[in-house]
Design an enzyme around this catalytic site. Structure first.
Site, PDB file in Angstrom:
ATOM      1  N   THR A   1       4.096  27.250 117.368  1.00  0.00           N
ATOM      2  CA  THR A   1       4.641  26.436 118.431  1.00  0.00           C
ATOM      3  C   THR A   1       4.549  26.704 119.715  1.00  0.00           C
ATOM      4  O   THR A   1       4.515  25.564 120.221  1.00  0.00           O
ATOM      5  CB  THR A   1       6.276  26.650 117.834  1.00  0.00           C
ATOM      6  OG1 THR A   1       6.501  28.158 118.342  1.00  0.00           O
ATOM      7  CG2 THR A   1       6.851  26.678 116.658  1.00  0.00           C
TER       8      THR A   1
ATOM      9  N   LYS B   1       3.366  23.235 121.872  1.00  0.00           N
ATOM     10  CA  LYS B   1       3.944  23.268 123.818  1.00  0.00           C
ATOM     11  C   LYS B   1       3.207  23.359 125.059  1.00  0.00           C
ATOM     12  O   LYS B   1       3.289  22.490 125.865  1.00  0.00           O
ATOM     13  CB  LYS B   1       5.018  24.872 124.716  1.00  0.00           C
ATOM     14  CG  LYS B   1       6.155  24.662 122.811  1.00  0.00           C
ATOM     15  CD  LYS B   1       6.889  25.656 122.948  1.00  0.00           C
ATOM     16  CE  LYS B   1       7.730  26.140 121.915  1.00  0.00           C
ATOM     17  NZ  LYS B   1       8.445  27.502 121.737  1.00  0.00           N
TER      18      LYS B   1
ATOM     19  N   LYS C   1      -3.037  37.896 115.428  1.00  0.00           N
ATOM     20  CA  LYS C   1      -2.822  37.027 116.791  1.00  0.00           C
ATOM     21  C   LYS C   1      -4.213  36.506 117.850  1.00  0.00           C
ATOM     22  O   LYS C   1      -4.772  36.083 118.143  1.00  0.00           O
ATOM     23  CB  LYS C   1      -1.792  36.536 117.127  1.00  0.00           C
ATOM     24  CG  LYS C   1      -0.306  36.561 116.840  1.00  0.00           C
ATOM     25  CD  LYS C   1       0.753  36.714 117.279  1.00  0.00           C
ATOM     26  CE  LYS C   1       2.065  36.036 116.708  1.00  0.00           C
ATOM     27  NZ  LYS C   1       2.047  34.765 116.041  1.00  0.00           N
TER      28      LYS C   1
ATOM     29  N   LYS D   1       2.740  34.838 123.524  1.00  0.00           N
ATOM     30  CA  LYS D   1       2.912  34.871 121.885  1.00  0.00           C
ATOM     31  C   LYS D   1       2.814  36.514 122.010  1.00  0.00           C
ATOM     32  O   LYS D   1       2.483  37.448 122.379  1.00  0.00           O
ATOM     33  CB  LYS D   1       1.939  34.574 120.942  1.00  0.00           C
ATOM     34  CG  LYS D   1       0.553  35.066 120.709  1.00  0.00           C
ATOM     35  CD  LYS D   1      -0.433  33.986 120.167  1.00  0.00           C
ATOM     36  CE  LYS D   1      -1.258  32.819 120.396  1.00  0.00           C
ATOM     37  NZ  LYS D   1      -0.345  31.851 119.360  1.00  0.00           N
ATOM     38  N   ARG D   2       3.455  36.595 120.664  1.00  0.00           N
ATOM     39  CA  ARG D   2       3.674  38.295 120.462  1.00  0.00           C
ATOM     40  C   ARG D   2       2.560  39.768 120.116  1.00  0.00           C
ATOM     41  O   ARG D   2       1.359  38.411 119.802  1.00  0.00           O
ATOM     42  CB  ARG D   2       4.485  38.873 118.961  1.00  0.00           C
ATOM     43  CG  ARG D   2       6.091  37.850 118.720  1.00  0.00           C
ATOM     44  CD  ARG D   2       6.857  39.352 120.015  1.00  0.00           C
ATOM     45  NE  ARG D   2       7.042  40.378 119.933  1.00  0.00           N
ATOM     46  CZ  ARG D   2       7.819  41.637 119.240  1.00  0.00           C
ATOM     47  NH1 ARG D   2       9.438  40.450 118.910  1.00  0.00           N
ATOM     48  NH2 ARG D   2       7.672  41.994 118.822  1.00  0.00           N
TER      49      ARG D   2
ATOM     50  N   HIS E   1       8.348  31.632 107.008  1.00  0.00           N
ATOM     51  CA  HIS E   1       7.789  31.642 108.163  1.00  0.00           C
ATOM     52  C   HIS E   1       6.497  32.714 107.691  1.00  0.00           C
ATOM     53  O   HIS E   1       6.501  33.185 108.605  1.00  0.00           O
ATOM     54  CB  HIS E   1       8.730  32.152 109.020  1.00  0.00           C
ATOM     55  CG  HIS E   1      10.272  31.101 109.512  1.00  0.00           C
ATOM     56  ND1 HIS E   1       9.811  29.737 110.084  1.00  0.00           N
ATOM     57  CD2 HIS E   1      11.096  30.932 108.586  1.00  0.00           C
ATOM     58  CE1 HIS E   1      10.629  29.162 109.901  1.00  0.00           C
ATOM     59  NE2 HIS E   1      11.687  29.622 109.186  1.00  0.00           N
TER      60      HIS E   1
HETATM   61  C1  26Q Z   1      11.983  41.478 108.473  1.00  0.00           C
HETATM   62  C2  26Q Z   1      12.438  42.353 107.948  1.00  0.00           C
HETATM   63  C3  26Q Z   1      12.698  43.709 109.123  1.00  0.00           C
HETATM   64  C4  26Q Z   1      12.755  43.642 110.250  1.00  0.00           C
HETATM   65  C5  26Q Z   1      12.246  42.239 110.924  1.00  0.00           C
HETATM   66  C6  26Q Z   1      11.554  41.338 110.156  1.00  0.00           C
HETATM   67  C7  26Q Z   1      11.278  39.861 110.664  1.00  0.00           C
HETATM   68  C8  26Q Z   1      12.447  39.829 111.793  1.00  0.00           C
HETATM   69  C9  26Q Z   1      11.236  38.794 112.702  1.00  0.00           C
HETATM   70  C10 26Q Z   1      10.357  39.525 109.878  1.00  0.00           C
HETATM   71  C11 26Q Z   1       9.831  38.725 110.725  1.00  0.00           C
HETATM   72  C12 26Q Z   1      10.428  37.826 112.347  1.00  0.00           C
HETATM   73  C13 26Q Z   1       9.041  37.109 112.653  1.00  0.00           C
HETATM   74  C14 26Q Z   1       8.869  36.129 112.139  1.00  0.00           C
HETATM   75  C15 26Q Z   1       8.127  34.812 113.068  1.00  0.00           C
HETATM   76  O1  26Q Z   1       8.317  34.282 114.110  1.00  0.00           O
HETATM   77  N1  26Q Z   1       7.358  34.201 112.283  1.00  0.00           N
HETATM   78  C16 26Q Z   1       6.876  33.063 113.312  1.00  0.00           C
HETATM   79  O2  26Q Z   1       8.020  31.978 112.544  1.00  0.00           O
HETATM   80  C17 26Q Z   1       7.631  30.854 113.080  1.00  0.00           C
HETATM   81  C18 26Q Z   1       8.373  29.172 113.111  1.00  0.00           C
HETATM   82  O3  26Q Z   1       8.378  28.820 112.131  1.00  0.00           O
HETATM   83  C19 26Q Z   1       5.809  30.343 113.060  1.00  0.00           C
HETATM   84  O4  26Q Z   1       5.594  29.661 113.778  1.00  0.00           O
HETATM   85  C20 26Q Z   1       5.415  31.701 113.195  1.00  0.00           C
HETATM   86  O5  26Q Z   1       3.626  31.188 112.761  1.00  0.00           O
HETATM   87  C21 26Q Z   1       5.491  32.786 112.622  1.00  0.00           C
HETATM   88  O6  26Q Z   1       4.173  33.502 112.994  1.00  0.00           O
END
Ligand code: 26Q
Length: 830
Positions: free
Chosen positions: A673, A677, A571, A565-566, A374
């Site tokens: 996503t 929406k 972004k 979004k975050r 992702h």
């Molecule tokens: C990893 C290691 C340690 C701590 C946290 C993390 C971590 C946690 C959450 C790394 C990444 C995430 C989340 C990533 C995320 O939400 N990615 C998004 O995924 C969506 C679904 O595929 C995409 O639409 C987005 O583009 C993407 O940013």
């Protein structure tokens, strides 16, 4: 046996018509009252809103469980392969309204309560949503469960029952303040605990290599601690049909471990160990796209992965099957690398515990797993220091070494002798401090690896996982993300959903491609008129919501321009802020005769340790303070930051947006996503050629999408030629003026250094090329402003956007996973 059959027959022939699970107003009313009196022990006169909510939730849960039981029965009968979705995050959103919608009983329930002088809306407000995820990845997992259930694909979703989910965001003096999310405070009526479904997970200690009497080599692991995981099940109901399960593991102290400590007479040590065990499931790490490298997070990962694998193996053996057919019965999807330790854990279970030989175990493992990536951000690629692994998971480290050894040996024999290529492929990064590359582990241990949009999958194969894509081209594929039309149109935008259904029927709910029929209505004046009324009414509702939550009064007739979004530099919320400031400064000079009235709405959380993201939130508030109160602005510009973006709040935003901001630097957003929406709810998109924007634009047509900025290739080459933001600043009057304004006293109320870190970063580094895209964004926004002044044209384009959104249903995405990756098919549920 015969008792079992008659119980089943009895239930399905008689109970279906009874109050307990009936769908009529009267049945719902009676069930509700029974729960209130006998389930909770309250009479209506003294019941709290939480009591009433719980009674209704339990009433609805019975009806959901009825479908779940039926589905489980069908799965057991039909002996099919099931999907196991492993994800460290889920964001299901509020359950009650969604379950009512999917059961098709919203109206009768409203009526049943109204007769008791209870307002359904008020009860819905009581629900605390499970915030067990940080953003897109967690919500995607929940959209996929919705589709799996709707399509009747046998599936189970596994995750962690965090006691504290993503923090609640509040704003104090313009700064984000994090508040712990106590979502279980008033109990959780949607889950059922299964105390008998519990497993032990081991940590730390040492391993011992021994040869048994038969001369067989084996490894014994003497762990330092053991944690117990207990299953909590929440049914996930599909649309008008079957129901699957979300099984979350709660971390508790293991009894066996407790006892040994107690027996040694060390009471306090035992209590401490108990607390340490429970710590594992305490909190979700709220970072997205960045490593926190915390050892507790690694423990969380093994914890839920190990419980889930043990559970699948139990289910498999329970049905009398042999373990060497495990991959025929389970297709396990790794939602990013967070659960990728599963590759080593399954090998450990097969080799160490079931004494299977390595090659057979490896064959099963590789045919079981597939991995979705992702992210393209280098800092978000998970790596763990070897030293940490050694301490926490000594046996898994050995297994990873063995996997790596065999893999690289094969590479050397059959593929290349190029040492630099071999070190790039290795599961271990040895360029400095040694790390395990979790994306390599996931790739080597899976039979399929996919990206989440066409562009992302291409870039994945060209850059992030290029060496693997060249080695195993057939392993890589794309599945563009999708969203559930149930929650994100049917449920959250009833007015638009109703209008659509009135004109093209209601098949779109499960076949979103049907929306294409709206094309015929795009030019129809009365239809356009109705469409505009719906949007206006949604905007009025959002305006009230904004007023309640922020005290800002906004004009429902203004252009609602939304970025939700975050908060992250890639972004580029700050690009949006620069645009707002440039409008403001023009306005102050009296230079914008034909300016539409705008409402700029931001929402999103920043990772608690991400200084720049938090500063951007502060900046948005500073701009809001200035613009919203300046009499020269004449209410032409309003800026709002809606706090605590979550699924519930999101459902108020999408239906009311005119313009959707998808302005990440090209090549950075894997898919997005939120973009889907907004568009599904009739917003036009302003965006870069990034993630799924590329495909959205292709579907809706170039003329119906506002494109600006560099594409991913241009970004790459500009980076390669040592990008310098400062000359851009020097050569662009408007940009210079806007950027300098970041340091002006008017914005910073005296503290001119407040936004200096942001200013400096943009001027001298600008990692996400805000300055490079600024001019193009401004020009694009000018076109948008002009189109807004031609409302018929705008509405026509909005209708065409919705008409072409069929592709972005999570039903389509799940069907692709089923055919391309999982090789599973739906069951028949009668
Ligand atoms: C990893 C290691 C340690 C701590 C946290 C993390 C971590 C946690 C959450 C790394 C990444 C995430 C989340 C990533 C995320 O939400 N990615 C998004 O995924 C969506 C679904 O595929 C995409 O639409 C987005 O583009 C993407 O940013």
């Amino acid at each position: 046996m015969s008792a079992k059959i008659s119980a089943h027959t009895l239930l399905h022939s008689t109970v279906s018509e009874t109050t307990r699970v009936g769908l009529s107003k009267k049945d719902i009313q009676l069930s509700f009252l029974e729960y209130l009196y006998y389930g909770i022990g309250r009479i209506p006169e003294v019941a709290t809103p939480s009591d009433l909510y719980t009674a209704l939730a339990l009433t609805v849960r019975d009806r959901v469980f009825r479908r779940f039981v039926r589905t489980t029965g069908a799965i057991a009968e039909q002996d099919v392969r099931a999907v196991a979705y492993l994800s460290a995050e889920y964001l299901p959103g509020p359950h009650l309204a969604n379950n009512l919608y999917n059961l098709g009983i919203t109206e009768q329930t409203k009526e049943a309560l109204r007769e008791l002088e209870i307002d359904l809306e008020g009860l819905l407000e009581q629900e605390e949503e499970p915030g067990l995820g940080s953003g897109g990845l967690g919500r995607l997992a929940s959209c996929y469960m919705d589709s799996l259930a709707t399509l009747a694909i046998p599936a189970i979703a596994y995750g962690i029952r965090y006691e504290f989910g993503i923090f609640d965001q509040s704003i104090q003096n313009g700064w984000q303040v994090e508040i712990t999310d106590k979502w279980l405070r008033f109990g959780n009526p949607w889950e059922v605990v299964r105390p008998e479904i519990a497993y032990e997970v081991k940590f730390g200690g040492r391993t011992e290599q021994i040869t048994d009497e038969d001369g067989r080599f084996e490894v014994r692991w003497h762990p330092e601690s053991v944690v117990k995981g207990t299953a909590y099940d929440t049914p996930v109901l599909g649309y008008q049909g079957s129901s699957m399960i979300l099984r979350l593991w709660k971390a508790e102290a293991s009894e066996s471990f407790d006892f040994s400590a107690f027996n040694l007479g060390n009471y306090y040590q035992a209590v401490e160990a108990k607390m340490a065990s429970e710590n594992i499931g305490k909190v979700l790490y709220p970072n997205d796209q960045a490593l926190s490298g915390k050892s507790l997070r690694l423990k969380q990962q093994l914890f839920f992965v190990s419980c889930s694998l043990q559970d699948m193996i139990r289910l498999h053996l329970l049905q009398g099957r042999s373990l060497d057919r495990f991959h025929d019965k389970f297709a396990i999807q790794l939602n990013d690398t967070h659960p990728s330790i599963a590759v080593a854990e399954l090998m450990r279970i097969l080799v160490d515990q079931h004494r299977m030989d390595w090659d057979t175990s490896w064959y099963i493992t590789r045919n079981t797993f597939s991995y979705t990536n992702h992210t393209l951000l280098p800092e978000a690629l998970e790596r763990w220091p070897i030293s940490l692994f050694q301490t926490i998971l000594p046996r898994h480290l050995e297994i990873i070494y063995e996997i790596n050894h065999r893999f690289l040996q094969q590479v050397r024999e059959h593929y290349t002798t190029d040492d630099s290529l071999i070190s790039r492929l290795s599961l271990i990064d040895e360029s400095g401090e040694r790390y395990i590359r979790m994306s390599h582990l996931a790739t080597v241990g899976s039979h399929k690896v996919n990206g989440v949009s066409a562009l992302h999958s291409e870039l994945l194969q060209k850059h992030v996982l290029r060496d693997f894509a060249e080695l195993w081209p057939d392993r890589f594929c794309n599945v563009t993300n999708g969203i559930t039309p149930r929650r994100f149109l049917g449920l959250s935008n009833p007015l638009l959903a109703g209008l659509i259904t009135q004109h093209i029927g209601e098949t779109w709910v499960t076949q979103l491609d049907e929306l294409i029929k709206l094309k015929d209505w795009a030019e129809d004046k009365p239809f356009q008129q109705r469409w505009k009324e719906v949007k206006l009414s949604n905007k009025q509702a959002l305006a009230r919501f904004i007023d309640e939550h922020t005290g800002v009064r906004v004009n429902p007739n203004s252009l609602f321009d939304v970025q939700a979004k975050r908060i992250h530099e890639y972004k580029r919320q700050h690009l949006k802020v620069l645009h707002i400031l440039s409008l403001y400064l023009q306005l102050k000079k009296g230079m914008l005769p034909e300016l539409p009235a705008y409402t700029f709405i931001f929402a999103g959380k920043a990772a608690p340790g991400y200084f720049m993201a938090k500063l951007i939130i502060k900046l948005i508030h500073a701009v809001a303070d200035l613009v919203n109160h300046d009499p020269d602005v004449h209410d032409l510009l309003k800026v709002v930051f809606l706090p605590d973006f979550n699924v519930k709040n999101a459902q108020h935003l999408y239906p009311a947006a005119d313009l959707s901001e998808q302005i990440s630097l090209a090549g950075m957003e894997a898919s997005g996503t939120g973009n889907m929406k907004f568009a599904l709810n009739g917003a036009l998109t302003v965006g870069t050629l990034d993630g799924a924007n590329v495909e959205i634009r292709k579907q809706v047509g170039e003329d119906n999408f506002f494109l600006f900025g560099m594409n991913a290739e241009q970004v790459q080459s500009m980076k390669a030629s040592a990008y310098q933001p400062h000359p851009i600043y020097e050569n662009n009057e408007r940009l210079k003026e806007v950027l300098d304004f970041l340091l002006s006293k008017k914005l910073t109320q005296g503290d001119s250094q407040l936004f200096k870190p942001l200013y400096d970063h943009l001027l001298w580094q600008d990692s996400f090329m805000v300055l490079a895209d600024f001019q193009s964004y401004l020009e694009c926004q000018e076109q948008i402003g002009k189109l807004w002044l031609r409302p018929e044209e705008w509405t026509r384009k909005a209708i065409l956007n919705v008409a072409h959104m069929g592709k972005f249903s999570s039903d389509r995405a799940i069907q692709e996973y089923c055919q391309l990756i999982w090789k599973v098919s739906p069951i028949e549920v009668k």
